[in-house]
Design an enzyme around this catalytic site. Structure first.
Site, PDB file in Angstrom:
ATOM      1  CG  HIS A 367      -1.702  -1.330   1.333  1.00 41.40           C
ATOM      2  ND1 HIS A 367      -2.203  -1.608   2.633  1.00 41.40           N
ATOM      3  CD2 HIS A 367      -1.665  -2.465   0.578  1.00 41.40           C
ATOM      4  CE1 HIS A 367      -2.595  -2.819   2.472  1.00 41.40           C
ATOM      5  NE2 HIS A 367      -2.318  -3.193   1.265  1.00 41.40           N
ATOM      6  CB  CYS A 680      -5.904  -0.997 -17.517  1.00 42.90           C
ATOM      7  SG  CYS A 680      -6.570  -2.361 -16.931  1.00 42.90           S
TER       8      CYS A 680
HETATM    9  C1  PEP Z   1      -3.570  -5.846 -13.840  1.00 43.26           C
HETATM   10  O1  PEP Z   1      -3.613  -6.984 -13.296  1.00 43.26           O
HETATM   11  O2  PEP Z   1      -2.921  -5.659 -14.722  1.00 43.26           O
HETATM   12  C2  PEP Z   1      -4.246  -4.740 -13.214  1.00 43.26           C
HETATM   13  C3  PEP Z   1      -4.231  -3.728 -14.006  1.00 43.26           C
HETATM   14  O3  PEP Z   1      -4.762  -5.033 -12.025  1.00 43.26           O
HETATM   15  P1  PEP Z   1      -3.918  -4.816 -10.641  1.00 43.26           P
HETATM   16  O4  PEP Z   1      -2.512  -4.405 -11.162  1.00 43.26           O
HETATM   17  O5  PEP Z   1      -4.163  -3.933  -9.817  1.00 43.26           O
HETATM   18  O6  PEP Z   1      -4.131  -6.244 -10.090  1.00 43.26           O
END
Ligand code: PEP
Ligand code: MG
Length: 755
Positions: A367, A680
């Site tokens: 975090h 993303c």
């Molecule tokens: C991912 O898994 O690529 C994602 C964008 O989610 P996080 O990194 O928050 O798991």
């Protein structure tokens, strides 16, 4: 048997008088050695100080030849003095010359002295030098004398650490305590910060080492220990231990040590030798540290941290000082140093004065790392022992790109980093100029560049970067930095502020992605063998629908009258999406029935993070309004390689043929269904990877804000048509290669694309 004249308490009192005199550091040291020699009834007393080059230099002596001072330089593995420095243990010999390590230095004239007692000068467990007394007679030094001499070294250690002796050194022969150090750790947040150390949990500077009243000091230590125990019990009884960066395990170990009778007895003994309660705590801790630092057992070294913490807490109890830093006293250019820290604690500091963060513990997805990145503070972790290596106010450089810190850097190192920081700033300024340009390739292909966000402090990045919108708003961050579960109203308020901050730009909220490595401090932790494959994200949401319903209600209300985009994490089957969608519909109907304004439109998406979806893409694309590839998780599951495990995280390249074929399949299927597909995960933010994703067919990417500039610069120089043809070709012909990275780099270079 001859004992110390007047005992250690008299000596300490005299030493205090000398320390208070307004004479030069050399004169002080000269008087100190005379005092010690006479008090110990020794013919010789000498102080050797450890230099940055690892040698021990004679700084003062009573009894040896005066001309040897600052001339006798002993290698740290030479002679008895070297042995004491390297072992950090006292050494008492009635016949020094018969010891195998004895080394004769003619300039000192020490051949006439037979007995020898040397003790290390320690501070925070680090050896700063060696204090020696010698006698002509074959004398046996008593335990009490050894103790007394160790106690007096604290006064000398203070002098060395205070920098007073720095005035005596020749250029280039700095004393060790102030030496420059480069330490390598792991990057948490990119960027370069130059500044000065601020300890998150400042050490108490012990002002008074020498006691006036032993009984009074004993009473003080007893009182402090009682109240420390109570304080830790209270902390442990409270629910928010993890939130403020306090580790329950650490506190429990500290509590155990605080009840350790051996440790308490040693502190009391040190008080009996004439130290104040604070002086005794430091003395015992320094001895313990020195002993443990020479062990290789990782368990013992880990316990050292806990003992340090105990000593520090006890010193705070004794001084009545607050355990955490006075936030308002933050200097400009502050680099925060801590063993560990919670996200809320970081947010309490004045961002405008923070230039960096250095931690001993904290992973890339912790975090604190997420918050540091959101705040744009360069951060490095996994720097062993950092809290003991620095003093408040030391110059320090955080290199969040390489994952390194430079402690007390030499001027040339500092200049090099200042230049590096300037170059980065210049590059950022260049990217800023691209902000207003349309994000279109050279051959006219539009690509939406979005930012990833998760806190309100992220929102200004939208305008600063010139991004089209927020492609991934990680809603769990609000939950992770809160002390208790945020109420529906609190959630709604945040979402309203986020939407307001975004203005016309679209925001895609992701519903709570908790579980796995994302633990909420106030929720009961479910122990799992494989948390990444466990009860997390949409699995929790569907099993505990109240949580998702409350969140959807907050989102629907916050977006009244405007467009709402929501996506669900870790979907593994189409059924999961359909159930989540039904829940949203029920919540909308409920709000309508109760007269709440509806959003103008609600778009629901699916994150493609679990490989099973690759074989249900037609169905998913037909049902979902959009899909978003969570490449961090997708790659972890595709290659069965834990993204948190350093041994395997970098083992498989997302630019390998298997990953690229999977990604191309997603882009093509979505296009066939007229379903918008974005990526993303972190790979979107790396120019070469972003270029490749565009070549595979993606027309929207979402990335950390700092990546928008470099990715846009790449896009402006890119012709998508030739790249797509190139990719089709290499994916057809080069499937046996481990990675296509070199091929793609060569393509970028040949076409003058900055990646
Ligand atoms: C991912 O898994 O690529 C994602 C964008 O989610 P996080 O990194 O928050 O798991
Ligand atoms: Mg994910």
């Amino acid at each position: 048997m001859r004992g110390a004249l007047g005992g250690p308490r008299v000596l300490l009192r005299r030493l205090r008088e000398v320390m208070a005199e307004t004479v030069s550091a050399q004169e002080k040291l000269d008087r100190i050695v005379v005092l010690i020699a006479s008090n110990m009834v020794a013919e010789v007393c000498s102080v050797y100080v450890l230099r940055a080059d690892g040698n021990l230099e004679l700084y003062a002596t009573e009894g040896l030849k005066r001309e040897a001072v600052h001339r006798t330089i002993i290698n740290s593995d030479e002679g008895l003095v070297g042995l004491i420095a390297s072992s950090a243990e006292p050494l008492a010999l009635s016949d020094a010359q018969s010891h195998e390590a004895f080394s004769y230095r003619p300039e000192t004239g020490e051949e006439i002295y037979h007995s020898f007692l040397g003790v290390p000068i320690l501070r925070a467990g680090n050896t700063l030098g060696v204090l020696v007394v010698q006698n002509r007679a074959y004398r046996i030094y008593t335990e009490e004398e050894i103790e007394a001499l160790q106690t007096t070294t604290m006064v000398i250690a203070e002098m060395v650490a205070s920098g007073d002796l720095q005035t005596l050194v020749e250029p280039g022969q700095d004393i060790a305590i102030r030496r420059s150090l480069a330490q390598r750790g792991a990057s948490l947040s990119e960027g370069i910060g130059l500044g000065y150390v601020v300890l998150h949990e400042p050490r108490v500077v012990v002002q008074k080492l020498i006691a006036d009243d032993v009984a009074g000091e004993l009473a003080r230590i007893d009182g402090a220990i009682t109240s420390l125990r109570e304080r830790i019990d209270n902390l442990l009884a409270r629910g928010d231990v993890a939130h403020s960066g306090e580790h329950r395990d650490v506190l429990e170990t500290v509590r155990m040590f605080a009840n350790d009778q051996g440790w308490l007895r040693r502190i009391r003994e040190a008080i009996h030798t004439g130290l104040t309660a604070e002086g005794a705590v430091e003395r015992v801790q320094s001895d313990t540290r020195a002993r443990i630092l020479r062990q290789t057992d990782p368990y013992l070294r880990e316990r050292l941290h806990d003992l340090d913490e105990l000593a520090n807490r006890l010193l705070h109890e004794l001084s009545g000082a607050n355990f955490t830093a006075a936030r308002e006293e933050l200097p400009d250019n502050a680099i925060l140093v801590a063993r560990s820290m919670g996200p809320a604690a970081l947010l309490d500091y004045d961002r405008s004065r923070l230039r960096g963060l250095v931690l001993e513990e904290g992973g890339k997805t912790s975090h604190i790392a997420i918050v540091a990145r959101a705040l744009g503070i360069p951060a490095v972790s996994e720097i062993d022992n950092i809290v003991s290596l620095v003093e408040a106010g030391d110059a320090i450089i955080v290199d969040g790109v390489a994952g390194e810190v430079q402690i007390r850097p030499q001027p040339n190192v500092e200049a090099a980093y200042a230049e590096k920081a300037r170059l980065r700033a210049r590059a950022q300024a260049k990217y800023k100029r691209l902000r207003k340009l349309p994000s279109t390739s050279k051959d006219g292909v539009n690509v939406r560049l979005n930012i990833n966000a998760g806190l309100l402090v992220d929102m200004p990045h939208l305008a600063e970067s010139g991004a089209a919108g927020v492609g991934l708003f990680r809603t769990e961050l609000q939950f992770m930095v809160a002390e208790k579960l945020p109420s529906t109203t609190e959630q709604q308020l945040l979402y309203e502020q986020v939407l307001q901050g975004a203005g016309e730009a679209p925001v895609t909220f992701r519903t709570l992605d908790i579980g796995g490595d994302k633990v909420l401090p106030y929720m009961e932790r479910v122990e799992e063998e494989n948390p990444a494959l466990g009860w997390r994200a949409i699995r929790i949401a569907l099993d505990r629908p109240a949580l998702l319903r409350a969140q959807m209600r907050a989102l629907l209300r916050a977006a009244a009258g405007r467009s709402l985009r929501v996506m669900f994490p870790m979907v593994a089957t189409i059924d999961e999406f359909l159930r989540a969608r039904a829940l949203v519909a029920r919540e909308r109907a409920y709000l309508n029935r109760h007269g709440h304004a509806d959003p103008a439109e609600v778009k629901l998406g699916v994150m493609v993070e679990v490989p099973s979806l690759l074989f249900q893409l037609d169905e998913i694309c037909a049902e979902a309004d959009f899909i978003s590839v969570g490449s961090n998780d997708l790659m972890q599951f595709l290659f069965a390689a834990d993204r948190e495990n350093r041994h395997v995280a970098g083992r498989f390249d997302p630019l390998g043929p298997a990953a690229l074929r999977a990604l191309r399949h997603i882009a093509h299927t979505a296009a066939r269904h007229d379903c918008v597909a974005t990526v993303c995960g972190e790979m979107s933010g790396r120019p070469l990877e972003a270029m490749t994703l565009i070549g595979l067919g993606f027309r929207a990417l979402s990335m950390p804000p700092a990546a928008v500039g470099p990715v846009k610069a790449m896009l402006l120089a890119l012709e998508v048509g030739p790249l797509t043809a190139f990719l089709d070709e290499v994916l057809r012909c080069d499937g046996q290669l481990e990675t296509l990275r070199p091929r793609l780099e060569a393509f970028a270079e040949a076409n003058c694309i900055p990646v």
